[in-house]
Design a protein around this motif. Structure first.
Motif, PDB file in Angstrom:
ATOM      1  N   PRO A  18     -32.097  18.764  32.159  1.00 16.47           N
ATOM      2  CA  PRO A  18     -31.576  19.158  31.096  1.00 16.47           C
ATOM      3  C   PRO A  18     -30.759  17.552  30.423  1.00 16.47           C
ATOM      4  O   PRO A  18     -30.450  17.781  31.344  1.00 16.47           O
ATOM      5  CB  PRO A  18     -30.292  20.534  31.724  1.00 16.47           C
ATOM      6  N   ILE A  19     -31.283  17.869  29.557  1.00 20.24           N
ATOM      7  CA  ILE A  19     -29.953  16.228  28.807  1.00 20.24           C
ATOM      8  C   ILE A  19     -29.095  17.253  27.721  1.00 20.24           C
ATOM      9  O   ILE A  19     -29.454  18.163  27.349  1.00 20.24           O
ATOM     10  CB  ILE A  19     -30.861  16.153  27.595  1.00 20.24           C
ATOM     11  N   SER A  20     -28.306  16.287  27.768  1.00 19.91           N
ATOM     12  CA  SER A  20     -26.912  16.165  26.760  1.00 19.91           C
ATOM     13  C   SER A  20     -26.863  15.601  25.812  1.00 19.91           C
ATOM     14  O   SER A  20     -28.203  14.910  25.769  1.00 19.91           O
ATOM     15  CB  SER A  20     -25.788  15.749  27.847  1.00 19.91           C
ATOM     16  N   ALA A  21     -26.502  15.593  24.537  1.00 17.91           N
ATOM     17  CA  ALA A  21     -26.553  15.681  23.305  1.00 17.91           C
ATOM     18  C   ALA A  21     -26.063  14.086  23.505  1.00 17.91           C
ATOM     19  O   ALA A  21     -27.322  13.073  22.304  1.00 17.91           O
ATOM     20  CB  ALA A  21     -25.373  16.079  22.245  1.00 17.91           C
ATOM     21  N   SER A  22     -25.842  13.361  24.383  1.00 21.75           N
ATOM     22  CA  SER A  22     -25.128  12.074  24.415  1.00 21.75           C
ATOM     23  C   SER A  22     -26.222  11.328  24.741  1.00 21.75           C
ATOM     24  O   SER A  22     -26.403   9.979  24.122  1.00 21.75           O
ATOM     25  CB  SER A  22     -23.401  11.513  24.687  1.00 21.75           C
ATOM     26  N   MET A  23     -26.731  12.023  26.065  1.00 31.31           N
ATOM     27  CA  MET A  23     -28.070  11.078  26.481  1.00 31.31           C
ATOM     28  C   MET A  23     -29.511  10.738  24.849  1.00 31.31           C
ATOM     29  O   MET A  23     -30.163   9.982  25.256  1.00 31.31           O
ATOM     30  CB  MET A  23     -28.436  12.157  27.594  1.00 31.31           C
ATOM     31  N   LEU A  24     -29.662  12.376  24.707  1.00 38.18           N
ATOM     32  CA  LEU A  24     -30.831  11.917  23.177  1.00 38.18           C
ATOM     33  C   LEU A  24     -29.994  11.508  22.604  1.00 38.18           C
ATOM     34  O   LEU A  24     -30.600  10.510  22.048  1.00 38.18           O
ATOM     35  CB  LEU A  24     -30.793  13.924  22.798  1.00 38.18           C
ATOM     36  N   GLY A  25     -29.050  11.697  21.906  1.00 43.37           N
ATOM     37  CA  GLY A  25     -28.814  10.385  21.285  1.00 43.37           C
ATOM     38  C   GLY A  25     -28.976   8.982  21.335  1.00 43.37           C
ATOM     39  O   GLY A  25     -29.539   8.132  20.766  1.00 43.37           O
ATOM     40  N   GLY A  26     -29.009   8.620  22.626  1.00 39.57           N
ATOM     41  CA  GLY A  26     -28.930   7.473  23.161  1.00 39.57           C
ATOM     42  C   GLY A  26     -30.588   6.863  23.085  1.00 39.57           C
ATOM     43  O   GLY A  26     -30.757   5.924  23.122  1.00 39.57           O
ATOM     44  N   ASP A  27     -31.575   7.762  23.523  1.00 44.06           N
ATOM     45  CA  ASP A  27     -32.074   8.058  23.491  1.00 44.06           C
ATOM     46  C   ASP A  27     -33.444   6.808  22.360  1.00 44.06           C
ATOM     47  O   ASP A  27     -33.395   7.469  20.824  1.00 44.06           O
ATOM     48  CB  ASP A  27     -33.911   9.329  23.513  1.00 44.06           C
ATOM     49  N   PRO A  28     -33.686   5.845  22.129  1.00 42.43           N
ATOM     50  CA  PRO A  28     -34.605   5.320  21.081  1.00 42.43           C
ATOM     51  C   PRO A  28     -34.956   6.110  20.289  1.00 42.43           C
ATOM     52  O   PRO A  28     -35.365   5.689  18.548  1.00 42.43           O
ATOM     53  CB  PRO A  28     -35.292   3.918  21.611  1.00 42.43           C
ATOM     54  N   SER A  29     -36.042   6.729  20.890  1.00 39.33           N
ATOM     55  CA  SER A  29     -36.614   7.604  19.739  1.00 39.33           C
ATOM     56  C   SER A  29     -36.325   8.429  19.036  1.00 39.33           C
ATOM     57  O   SER A  29     -37.101   9.529  18.458  1.00 39.33           O
ATOM     58  CB  SER A  29     -37.825   7.988  21.162  1.00 39.33           C
ATOM     59  N   LEU A  30     -34.934   8.188  19.653  1.00 39.87           N
ATOM     60  CA  LEU A  30     -34.199   9.586  18.758  1.00 39.87           C
ATOM     61  C   LEU A  30     -33.419   8.218  17.933  1.00 39.87           C
ATOM     62  O   LEU A  30     -31.902   8.872  17.835  1.00 39.87           O
ATOM     63  CB  LEU A  30     -33.657  10.615  19.153  1.00 39.87           C
ATOM     64  N   PRO A  31     -33.554   7.838  16.408  1.00 35.84           N
ATOM     65  CA  PRO A  31     -32.780   6.847  16.065  1.00 35.84           C
ATOM     66  C   PRO A  31     -31.738   7.726  14.561  1.00 35.84           C
ATOM     67  O   PRO A  31     -31.958   7.212  13.201  1.00 35.84           O
ATOM     68  CB  PRO A  31     -33.088   6.524  15.578  1.00 35.84           C
ATOM     69  N   PHE A  32     -31.421   9.237  14.941  1.00 34.74           N
ATOM     70  CA  PHE A  32     -30.364   9.338  14.051  1.00 34.74           C
ATOM     71  C   PHE A  32     -28.826   9.546  13.924  1.00 34.74           C
ATOM     72  O   PHE A  32     -28.541   8.977  15.512  1.00 34.74           O
ATOM     73  CB  PHE A  32     -31.062  11.356  14.703  1.00 34.74           C
ATOM     74  N   ASP A  33     -28.289  10.197  13.101  1.00 40.18           N
ATOM     75  CA  ASP A  33     -26.861  10.437  14.172  1.00 40.18           C
ATOM     76  C   ASP A  33     -26.170  11.394  14.629  1.00 40.18           C
ATOM     77  O   ASP A  33     -27.476  12.376  14.648  1.00 40.18           O
ATOM     78  CB  ASP A  33     -26.348  10.543  12.041  1.00 40.18           C
ATOM     79  N   GLN A  34     -25.162  11.139  15.328  1.00 39.91           N
ATOM     80  CA  GLN A  34     -24.988  12.308  16.191  1.00 39.91           C
ATOM     81  C   GLN A  34     -25.730  14.307  15.676  1.00 39.91           C
ATOM     82  O   GLN A  34     -24.580  14.552  16.380  1.00 39.91           O
ATOM     83  CB  GLN A  34     -23.728  11.881  16.598  1.00 39.91           C
ATOM     84  N   ALA A  35     -24.106  13.500  14.211  1.00 41.43           N
ATOM     85  CA  ALA A  35     -24.466  14.786  13.463  1.00 41.43           C
ATOM     86  C   ALA A  35     -25.019  15.761  13.237  1.00 41.43           C
ATOM     87  O   ALA A  35     -25.397  17.017  13.590  1.00 41.43           O
ATOM     88  CB  ALA A  35     -23.582  15.102  12.203  1.00 41.43           C
ATOM     89  N   THR A  36     -26.335  14.578  12.912  1.00 33.91           N
ATOM     90  CA  THR A  36     -27.705  15.209  13.026  1.00 33.91           C
ATOM     91  C   THR A  36     -28.653  16.035  14.182  1.00 33.91           C
ATOM     92  O   THR A  36     -29.244  16.900  14.650  1.00 33.91           O
ATOM     93  CB  THR A  36     -29.049  14.135  12.745  1.00 33.91           C
ATOM     94  N   ILE A  37     -28.381  15.139  15.685  1.00 36.64           N
ATOM     95  CA  ILE A  37     -28.546  15.481  17.149  1.00 36.64           C
ATOM     96  C   ILE A  37     -28.091  16.900  16.739  1.00 36.64           C
ATOM     97  O   ILE A  37     -28.459  17.552  18.119  1.00 36.64           O
ATOM     98  CB  ILE A  37     -28.460  14.522  18.203  1.00 36.64           C
ATOM     99  N   TYR A  38     -26.890  17.285  17.504  1.00 38.17           N
ATOM    100  CA  TYR A  38     -25.911  18.216  16.933  1.00 38.17           C
ATOM    101  C   TYR A  38     -26.161  19.420  16.538  1.00 38.17           C
ATOM    102  O   TYR A  38     -26.416  20.112  16.550  1.00 38.17           O
ATOM    103  CB  TYR A  38     -24.215  18.602  17.161  1.00 38.17           C
ATOM    104  N   ARG A  39     -26.307  19.215  15.244  1.00 38.18           N
ATOM    105  CA  ARG A  39     -27.002  20.031  14.337  1.00 38.18           C
ATOM    106  C   ARG A  39     -28.426  20.402  14.308  1.00 38.18           C
ATOM    107  O   ARG A  39     -28.483  21.836  14.612  1.00 38.18           O
ATOM    108  CB  ARG A  39     -27.151  19.661  13.061  1.00 38.18           C
ATOM    109  N   ASN A  40     -29.303  19.690  14.831  1.00 36.96           N
ATOM    110  CA  ASN A  40     -30.704  20.117  15.209  1.00 36.96           C
ATOM    111  C   ASN A  40     -31.088  21.215  16.793  1.00 36.96           C
ATOM    112  O   ASN A  40     -31.474  22.079  17.354  1.00 36.96           O
ATOM    113  CB  ASN A  40     -31.751  18.779  14.631  1.00 36.96           C
ATOM    114  N   LEU A  41     -29.662  20.855  18.004  1.00 40.35           N
ATOM    115  CA  LEU A  41     -29.780  21.289  18.624  1.00 40.35           C
ATOM    116  C   LEU A  41     -29.137  22.565  18.521  1.00 40.35           C
ATOM    117  O   LEU A  41     -29.467  23.416  19.179  1.00 40.35           O
ATOM    118  CB  LEU A  41     -28.467  20.464  20.112  1.00 40.35           C
ATOM    119  N   HIS A  42     -28.599  22.847  18.514  1.00 37.36           N
ATOM    120  CA  HIS A  42     -28.217  24.650  17.496  1.00 37.36           C
ATOM    121  C   HIS A  42     -29.052  25.211  16.173  1.00 37.36           C
ATOM    122  O   HIS A  42     -29.601  25.859  17.042  1.00 37.36           O
ATOM    123  CB  HIS A  42     -27.105  24.304  16.512  1.00 37.36           C
ATOM    124  N   TYR A  43     -29.814  23.970  16.026  1.00 44.57           N
ATOM    125  CA  TYR A  43     -31.267  25.123  15.170  1.00 44.57           C
ATOM    126  C   TYR A  43     -32.292  24.701  16.564  1.00 44.57           C
ATOM    127  O   TYR A  43     -32.467  26.791  16.246  1.00 44.57           O
ATOM    128  CB  TYR A  43     -31.299  23.718  13.979  1.00 44.57           C
TER     129      TYR A  43
END
Ligand code: MN
Ligand code: MN
Ligand code: ZN
Ligand code: ZN
Lengths: 132, 132
Positions: A18-43
């Motif tokens: 399992p991976i947390s939002a902060s770890m995902l947001g820190g990944d170079p392959s996910l150059p997105f804003d944290q709001a985008t990360i969170y919103r899309n995880l919800h989605y």
DNA sequence: ATAAATTTGCAAATGACTTGCAAAAATTCT
DNA sequence: AGAATTTTTGCAAGTCATTTGCAAATTTAT
């Protein structure tokens, strides 16, 4: 599927734990804003592509952890989390479905979700601390 | 034992279900600052007078819930939480000790803690929503 | 009673997560 | 394709539970 969603889902699918939002947001392959990360995880979770649970680790704090949700396997896994090295150890697919049904019968409630996980120190962290 | 600690412990002891810091702080019998509430909950837990777990309820959010820790009974309880009325239903004392030992053997890790709880809609909330 | 240690209140700080809003991207409709 | 419409994104500010610095108040030790 936007590119942010595809990229997120791809990371989740590849991950062994399992991976947390902060770890995902820190990944170079996910150059997105944290709001985008969170919103899309919800989605992704509401669309059934992912699932999550909140875990509190003494060392690393409280965060929600996401996993890819496999269409085929159907059942989620439960985990042990090492508070030293932050690793997750897979305890296997959930075997509590029957017990849940029993409880629903017995108490008359409807279970929407259940949370189960272990925290402690993994084998390798234990052997490491012996060297100190 | 300061008076804040005595009062806190008394509320925990009387309570039939786990209580969060915000609910404790809102109680008239605990006219203390929130920092005092939090600090003393930590104190009570580290002294073994109380125990806690973090629960996320869709309706009410994420909070840590505390319970009085009975010296005699030795084993904590697990709970169902109704996301509608916020009530907890006692599922009985923990029966997973053996399973924990097995897992420790099997994986070589040391378990410090485990978290298990259910969320859903309780029987009375279900019947209430039928009337709408 | 006096000094030393602990606890408390108040206010500001944290950290994970959320939200308003305008710009950018993806869809739908001529 | 080109314009109109809907959805998504980035940025900045906001929330909410919980924590922390610090000086005053309360306890405990001498
Ligand atoms: Mn951790
Ligand atoms: Mn609730
Ligand atoms: Zn480890
Ligand atoms: Zn209910």
């Amino acid at each position: 599927m936007t590119k942010a969603r595809k990229a997120l889902l791809e990371l989740l699918r590849e991950s062994k734990e399992p991976i947390s939002a902060s770890m995902l947001g820190g990944d170079p392959s996910l150059p997105f804003d944290q709001a985008t990360i969170y919103r899309n995880l919800h989605y992704l979770e509401e669309q059934g592509f992912a699932e999550s649970f909140i875990l509190h680790c003494t060392e690393h704090g409280t965060e929600r952890y996401y996993s890819y949700r496999s269409r085929s396997e159907g059942v989620h896994h439960h985990w042990f989390h090492c508070e030293k090295c932050h690793a997750f150890i897979d305890l296997g697919g959930c075997v509590y479905q029957e017990q849940m049904k029993d409880w629903e019968q017995q108490y008359g409630f409807t279970i929407n979700d259940h949370t189960f996980f272990l925290t402690g120190i993994c084998a390798s962290c234990k052997s490491q601390s012996l060297l100190e």
